[in-house]
Design a protein around this motif. Structure first.
Motif, PDB file in Angstrom:
ATOM      1  N   HIS A   1      90.764  62.659  48.476  1.00  0.00           N
ATOM      2  CA  HIS A   1      89.355  63.308  49.120  1.00  0.00           C
ATOM      3  C   HIS A   1      88.344  62.509  49.928  1.00  0.00           C
ATOM      4  O   HIS A   1      88.059  62.634  50.545  1.00  0.00           O
TER       5      HIS A   1
ATOM      6  N   HIS B   1      88.140  72.790  42.376  1.00  0.00           N
ATOM      7  CA  HIS B   1      88.136  71.304  42.246  1.00  0.00           C
ATOM      8  C   HIS B   1      88.883  71.004  40.934  1.00  0.00           C
ATOM      9  O   HIS B   1      89.530  69.898  40.758  1.00  0.00           O
TER      10      HIS B   1
ATOM     11  N   TYR C   1      90.446  69.582  50.438  1.00  0.00           N
ATOM     12  CA  TYR C   1      90.025  70.144  49.098  1.00  0.00           C
ATOM     13  C   TYR C   1      88.793  70.966  49.311  1.00  0.00           C
ATOM     14  O   TYR C   1      88.406  71.994  48.507  1.00  0.00           O
TER      15      TYR C   1
END
Length: 178
Positions: free
Chosen positions: A150, A133, A164
């Motif tokens: 996201h 991340h 992600y």
């Protein structure tokens, strides 16, 4: 599997919640800049108070693809922060499933600061997940753009299948101690 943990950076590592139906994120996108402004401040605080990565984690960060692993800080807290005092953001977090009854946010990335709930073991696979991340945020044009993508992806695909998160979960598997 994990429950959802916001990470907007997000992200969050260790909590699972898949949207039962795809929520309309239009209203959330309108307040997302407020969240991102808050998250930037949380990251700055974490940069000041957090612990730098140890040698093994620096190596892991480089292997995962973090461009500036020397900037990453780990911040141990009783509760991973969230802007509960902002009524709109609190409602957004509850509606999406980031916060609320039965949801424990164990770890979350805010830029280069990784906030970890005390008592939660951030072992190698989980650290790799969070570092992915960090890398994703580094690669985005801004925290706001990362967060928008996201949020929309989680609404469209669900938490675990959002691109992600899928990438971060692959890191969990790759670095799992066998």
């Amino acid at each position: 599997m994990y429950k959802i943990s916001i990470a907007l950076t997000f992200l969050l590592t260790s909590t699972t919640n898949v949207f039962a139906s795809q929520p309309d994120v239009t209203e959330f996108l309108s307040v997302l800049p407020q969240y991102v402004d808050w998250a930037i401040e949380i990251d700055k605080q974490g940069q000041k108070t957090g612990k730098p990565l140890n040698e093994a984690d620096l190596k892991l960060a480089k292997d995962v693809g973090v461009e500036h692993p020397e900037k990453v800080r780990i911040v141990y807290v009783e509760q991973v922060p969230y802007p509960y005092e902002n009524r709109t953001l609190k409602q957004m977090g509850e509606k999406i499933g980031f916060i609320g009854e039965g949801i424990t946010n164990n770890a979350q990335v805010f830029g280069y600061a990784i906030y970890v709930r005390k008592g939660y073991e951030l072992d190698r696979p989980k650290m790799a997940h969070e570092l992915v991340h960090v890398k994703q945020i580094e690669q985005a044009s801004s925290l706001l753009e990362y967060s928008k993508k996201h949020l929309v992806d989680m609404a469209k695909y669900g938490y675990a299948d959002a691109p992600y998160e899928a990438e971060a979960f692959k890191a969990n598997e790759k670095y799992e101690v066998k």
